[in-house]
Design a protein around this motif. Structure first.
Motif, PDB file in Angstrom:
ATOM      1  N   ALA A  14       0.860  -1.175   0.000  1.00 25.65           N
ATOM      2  CA  ALA A  14       0.000   0.000   0.000  1.00 25.65           C
ATOM      3  C   ALA A  14       0.898   1.227   0.000  1.00 25.65           C
ATOM      4  O   ALA A  14       2.039   1.177   0.485  1.00 25.65           O
ATOM      5  CB  ALA A  14      -0.895   0.000   1.234  1.00 25.65           C
ATOM      6  N   GLY A  74       0.970   5.792   0.125  1.00 29.48           N
ATOM      7  CA  GLY A  74       0.202   6.957   0.525  1.00 29.48           C
ATOM      8  C   GLY A  74       0.931   8.263   0.287  1.00 29.48           C
ATOM      9  O   GLY A  74       2.133   8.277   0.009  1.00 29.48           O
ATOM     10  N   ALA A 111      -4.260   7.587   0.470  1.00 31.64           N
ATOM     11  CA  ALA A 111      -3.535   6.332   0.357  1.00 31.64           C
ATOM     12  C   ALA A 111      -4.313   5.379  -0.526  1.00 31.64           C
ATOM     13  O   ALA A 111      -5.528   5.544  -0.721  1.00 31.64           O
ATOM     14  CB  ALA A 111      -3.292   5.709   1.728  1.00 31.64           C
ATOM     15  N   SER A 171      -4.589   1.045  -1.610  1.00 31.15           N
ATOM     16  CA  SER A 171      -4.202  -0.316  -1.251  1.00 31.15           C
ATOM     17  C   SER A 171      -3.278  -0.909  -2.304  1.00 31.15           C
ATOM     18  O   SER A 171      -3.158  -0.394  -3.414  1.00 31.15           O
ATOM     19  CB  SER A 171      -5.452  -1.184  -1.099  1.00 31.15           C
ATOM     20  N   THR A 186      -8.819  -0.055  -3.090  1.00 25.95           N
ATOM     21  CA  THR A 186      -9.335   0.776  -1.998  1.00 25.95           C
ATOM     22  C   THR A 186      -8.506   2.047  -1.887  1.00 25.95           C
ATOM     23  O   THR A 186      -7.281   1.992  -1.973  1.00 25.95           O
ATOM     24  CB  THR A 186      -9.274   0.022  -0.666  1.00 25.95           C
ATOM     25  N   TYR A 208      -8.136   5.847   0.393  1.00 24.66           N
ATOM     26  CA  TYR A 208      -8.484   6.572   1.613  1.00 24.66           C
ATOM     27  C   TYR A 208      -8.107   8.038   1.410  1.00 24.66           C
ATOM     28  O   TYR A 208      -7.094   8.334   0.779  1.00 24.66           O
ATOM     29  CB  TYR A 208      -7.715   6.022   2.810  1.00 24.66           C
ATOM     30  N   ASP A 243      -2.227  -1.044   5.835  1.00 26.08           N
ATOM     31  CA  ASP A 243      -3.579  -0.846   5.330  1.00 26.08           C
ATOM     32  C   ASP A 243      -4.509  -1.656   6.215  1.00 26.08           C
ATOM     33  O   ASP A 243      -4.552  -2.881   6.112  1.00 26.08           O
ATOM     34  CB  ASP A 243      -3.653  -1.310   3.877  1.00 26.08           C
ATOM     35  N   TYR A 297      -4.868   4.125   6.571  1.00 23.24           N
ATOM     36  CA  TYR A 297      -3.477   3.826   6.248  1.00 23.24           C
ATOM     37  C   TYR A 297      -2.571   4.451   7.299  1.00 23.24           C
ATOM     38  O   TYR A 297      -2.695   5.646   7.599  1.00 23.24           O
ATOM     39  CB  TYR A 297      -3.150   4.406   4.871  1.00 23.24           C
TER      40      TYR A 297
END
Length: 124
Positions: A33, A35, A50, A52, A57, A59, A102, A107
């Protein structure tokens, strides 16, 4: 070891857009992951977005939801941050991070893998 190189920062007027890139190399970064974080003068580093390892996914911090979008390329070694409708408060040095945790809800950055940062300045 993982090396991260950010690019794409610059000076833009409020309401404008920028696209940041983070090129990752070393080890199996495609399994990590990744970010983006930012740090404004006199402030602590804060989470921005962030994604995955599978890119399934994403965030976002509340302050950038609806304006920023994170993605990664098919090889999953480059992560992008598309920033639209930029505001003066988005001014900061933006850092890429890899290999963080993650949790499925958010994150947490790794301590080991940070890029050198790229400056984003938004003028009013």
């Amino acid at each position: 070891q993982v090396q991260l190189v950010e690019s794409g920062g610059g000076l833009v007027q409020a309401g404008g857009s920028l696209r940041l890139s983070c090129a990752a190399s070393g080890r199996t970064v495609s399994n990590y992951a990744m970010g983006w974080f930012r740090q404004a003068p006199g402030k602590e580093r804060e989470f921005v977005a962030a994604i995955s390892a599978s890119a399934g996914t994403a965030y976002y911090a509340d302050s950038v939801k609806g304006r920023f979008a994170i993605s990664r390329d098919n090889a999953k070694t480059t992560v992008f941050l598309q920033m639209n409708n930029l505001k003066p408060e988005d001014t900061a040095v933006y850092y890429c991070n890899a290999g963080g945790r993650d949790s499925g809800r958010g994150y947490s950055p790794s301590w080991d893998y940070w890029g050198q940062g790229t400056q984003v300045t938004v003028s009013s």
